[in-house]
Write a protein that holds these residues in place. Structure first.
Motif, mmCIF file in Angstrom:
data_model
loop_
_atom_site.group_PDB
_atom_site.id
_atom_site.type_symbol
_atom_site.label_atom_id
_atom_site.label_comp_id
_atom_site.label_asym_id
_atom_site.label_seq_id
_atom_site.Cartn_x
_atom_site.Cartn_y
_atom_site.Cartn_z
ATOM 1 N N THR A 273 4.702 0.787 -1.617
ATOM 2 C CA THR A 273 3.812 0.430 -0.517
ATOM 3 C C THR A 273 3.220 1.670 0.128
ATOM 4 O O THR A 273 2.005 1.720 0.418
ATOM 5 C CB THR A 273 4.568 -0.413 0.527
ATOM 6 N N LEU A 277 -0.742 2.304 0.221
ATOM 7 C CA LEU A 277 -1.468 2.452 1.483
ATOM 8 C C LEU A 277 -2.206 3.796 1.544
ATOM 9 O O LEU A 277 -3.305 3.884 2.105
ATOM 10 C CB LEU A 277 -0.509 2.328 2.662
ATOM 11 N N GLN A 283 -7.004 -0.669 3.995
ATOM 12 C CA GLN A 283 -5.971 -1.685 4.167
ATOM 13 C C GLN A 283 -5.011 -1.290 5.294
ATOM 14 O O GLN A 283 -4.594 -2.136 6.086
ATOM 15 C CB GLN A 283 -5.204 -1.871 2.862
ATOM 16 N N LYS A 284 -4.694 -0.009 5.377
ATOM 17 C CA LYS A 284 -3.814 0.449 6.457
ATOM 18 C C LYS A 284 -4.490 0.266 7.812
ATOM 19 O O LYS A 284 -3.862 -0.190 8.770
ATOM 20 C CB LYS A 284 -3.430 1.917 6.234
ATOM 21 N N LEU A 287 -4.387 -3.421 8.829
ATOM 22 C CA LEU A 287 -3.067 -3.820 9.295
ATOM 23 C C LEU A 287 -2.804 -3.342 10.714
ATOM 24 O O LEU A 287 -2.336 -4.103 11.575
ATOM 25 C CB LEU A 287 -1.997 -3.272 8.342
ATOM 26 N N ARG A 294 -0.616 -9.569 11.677
ATOM 27 C CA ARG A 294 -0.932 -9.314 10.276
ATOM 28 C C ARG A 294 0.254 -8.858 9.427
ATOM 29 O O ARG A 294 0.192 -8.917 8.199
ATOM 30 C CB ARG A 294 -2.064 -8.282 10.183
ATOM 31 N N ALA A 298 1.134 -9.188 5.295
ATOM 32 C CA ALA A 298 1.152 -7.876 4.650
ATOM 33 C C ALA A 298 2.439 -7.656 3.869
ATOM 34 O O ALA A 298 2.418 -7.153 2.732
ATOM 35 C CB ALA A 298 0.967 -6.773 5.688
ATOM 36 N N GLU A 301 2.445 -9.247 0.558
ATOM 37 C CA GLU A 301 1.633 -8.493 -0.395
ATOM 38 C C GLU A 301 2.325 -7.197 -0.820
ATOM 39 O O GLU A 301 2.184 -6.762 -1.980
ATOM 40 C CB GLU A 301 0.254 -8.183 0.198
ATOM 41 N N PHE A 302 3.078 -6.574 0.093
ATOM 42 C CA PHE A 302 3.885 -5.412 -0.310
ATOM 43 C C PHE A 302 4.734 -5.771 -1.535
ATOM 44 O O PHE A 302 4.791 -5.029 -2.516
ATOM 45 C CB PHE A 302 4.846 -4.987 0.816
ATOM 46 N N LEU A 353 -4.638 -4.267 -3.934
ATOM 47 C CA LEU A 353 -3.804 -4.469 -2.743
ATOM 48 C C LEU A 353 -4.656 -5.134 -1.672
ATOM 49 O O LEU A 353 -5.636 -4.558 -1.194
ATOM 50 C CB LEU A 353 -3.271 -3.126 -2.239
ATOM 51 N N LEU A 355 -3.848 -6.946 1.840
ATOM 52 C CA LEU A 355 -2.823 -7.315 2.821
ATOM 53 C C LEU A 355 -3.142 -8.614 3.551
ATOM 54 O O LEU A 355 -2.256 -9.178 4.200
ATOM 55 C CB LEU A 355 -2.632 -6.180 3.835
ATOM 56 N N SER A 356 -4.369 -9.101 3.428
ATOM 57 C CA SER A 356 -4.733 -10.380 4.057
ATOM 58 C C SER A 356 -4.557 -11.547 3.090
ATOM 59 O O SER A 356 -4.885 -12.686 3.445
ATOM 60 C CB SER A 356 -6.186 -10.336 4.542
#
Length: 421
Positions: A273, A277, A283-284, A287, A294, A298, A301-302, A353, A355-356
């Motif tokens: 992860t 990121l 993406q970071k 988040l 979120r 996330a 998804e990790f 990746l 995260l949503s």
């Protein structure tokens, strides 16, 4: 009358695509995924040579289950597919798997009886107690990173929190934790380069480390029977289902399982992860713009993106079929979670990746059914706590190129150079 000579049935040909050799598993995840994508596109299951690195000649081959839908279907069908013969795709002695996998290498009703006993470790009250300690440990770990300069993120961070949690849960004394952590590392990564250079017998070393873990837990269990406390080990030794309690040997086996399943998976997800990121700064930023709302999606998804556990096996109990392909009783079926988590029929842009991503029906904790990961809540608690500390207190870490751990079971990063300001 002329006697017709019987002829043995010809051996079933193995698939032309290699997913069995150490050379294949020495490739990167993305390189291997190209092969799994081709297998998924065939629309069924495929027959392959036995996984290399195990007992030569012990098996004729295995069926590769690479599509998400089929992984879930087999995982939930414990009546048709057994775990009792072993859960390793690599051919390994059943007794070796029992030493390290405990009740994973069981079918109901035995599996469910032990699962209910061990569930004492994961009641809401226990999870709440564990969460407070995990959050404190995460703060302490990141305290040690602030301003540290050049570090190996794996040994300085990723590997620390999971084994602290295991030690806290079991009650390992601080002075014994280094030995327990070393033992858990050896079970996954094997002997170090220094061990090999010194001529250490790898198999003997692994057996010794299994014993270190078992003895550590048994000593604590015996103490809690004499002097109960308000802790997990006391709950484990006092738990009773249908008149059964865990024996010392079973608690020792649970410690081995907890130190592997509860250690390297979270450790590897943490490393993957951070790397992901660093390569996806947007993406970071997404988040951190609304962390409380979120982080839940996330974390899922990790786990999907990391796919820390790449495969498990089942054995067909009777003649059956998967997606129209005949599977004979006794044949091994490999469930490739790493492939299921990249199935383009389930996940949009699976190699990205996101995260949503929601819904996110990943198989990072297994495909469901009676063997679904009992510790998934603890793992997600660890990831939330650690990344909250990392992304708020050391957000500008410079992440270098990873050194990969070639492995047929764990998607592993051996070292990850990071500069912390």
């Amino acid at each position: 009358m002329t006697q017709v000579e019987s002829r043995p049935k010809p051996a079933r040909p193995h698939h032309e695509l290699d997913i069995s050799s150490p050379e294949f598993w020495g490739k990167t995840f993305d390189e291997r995924e190209l092969t799994f994508a081709r297998l998924r596109a065939e629309g069924g299951v495929t027959w392959h040579e036995p996984m290399g690195g195990g007992i030569p000649g012990a098996e004729k081959g295995f069926w590769a289950v690479t599509r998400h839908e089929d992984i879930v279907a087999v995982s939930r069908n414990h009546e048709g597919f057994s775990s009792a013969e072993g859960v390793s795709v690599t051919p390994l002695p059943k007794e070796v798997q029992q030493e390290t996998s405990f009740f994973l290498v069981m079918d109901p009703p035995d599996h469910m009886a032990f699962r209910r006993l061990i569930s004492a470790a994961f009641t809401p009250k226990q999870i709440a107690r564990i969460q407070a300690q995990i959050e404190a440990d995460a703060r302490d770990i990141v305290d040690g990173l602030v301003g540290a300069g050049e570090i190996d993120f794996v040994s300085s961070c990723s590997a620390v929190l999971p084994m602290r949690t295991v030690s806290d849960m079991i009650g390992i004394a601080p002075q014994d934790r280094e030995a327990v952590t070393r033992a858990a590392e050896v079970l996954f990564a094997g002997p170090t380069e220094e061990d090999l250079a010194a001529g250490v017998d790898g198999a003997a070393l692994v057996r010794r480390q299994v014993q270190v873990l078992r003895e550590a837990a048994i000593e604590i269990a015996q103490d809690r029977r004499r002097r109960p406390r308000d802790d997990l080990m006391t709950k484990l030794v006092q738990a009773e289902v249908d008149g059964r309690r865990l024996t010392d040997e079973q608690i020792g086996a649970f410690m081995v399982l907890l130190s592997t399943a509860g250690n390297d998976t979270t450790k590897q997800t943490t490393s993957h992860t951070l790397l992901a990121l660093s390569r996806n700064p947007g993406q970071k930023r997404w988040l951190m713009a609304d962390w409380p709302a979120r982080i839940g999606t996330a974390v899922e998804e990790f786990v999907r993106y990391a796919s820390p556990v790449m495969n498990f096996a089942r054995v067909a109990k009777a003649d059956t079929e998967i997606r129209g392909t005949a599977i004979q009783a006794g044949e091994k079926v490999g469930l490739f979670y790493c492939s299921g988590n990249r199935d383009e029929s389930v996940f949009d842009r699976p190699g990205v990746l996101d995260l949503s991503r929601s819904p996110n029906p990943h198989v990072g904790f297994g495909g469901g059914g009676v063997h679904y990961c009992l510790g998934h809540t603890v793992a997600k608690t660890q990831l939330r706590a650690l990344f909250r500390e990392l992304l708020t207190r050391v957000p500008d870490m410079e992440v270098g190129e990873p050194e990969w751990l070639p492995h047929q079971f764990v998607h592993g990063i051996k070292r990850l150079p990071v500069h912390v300001r």
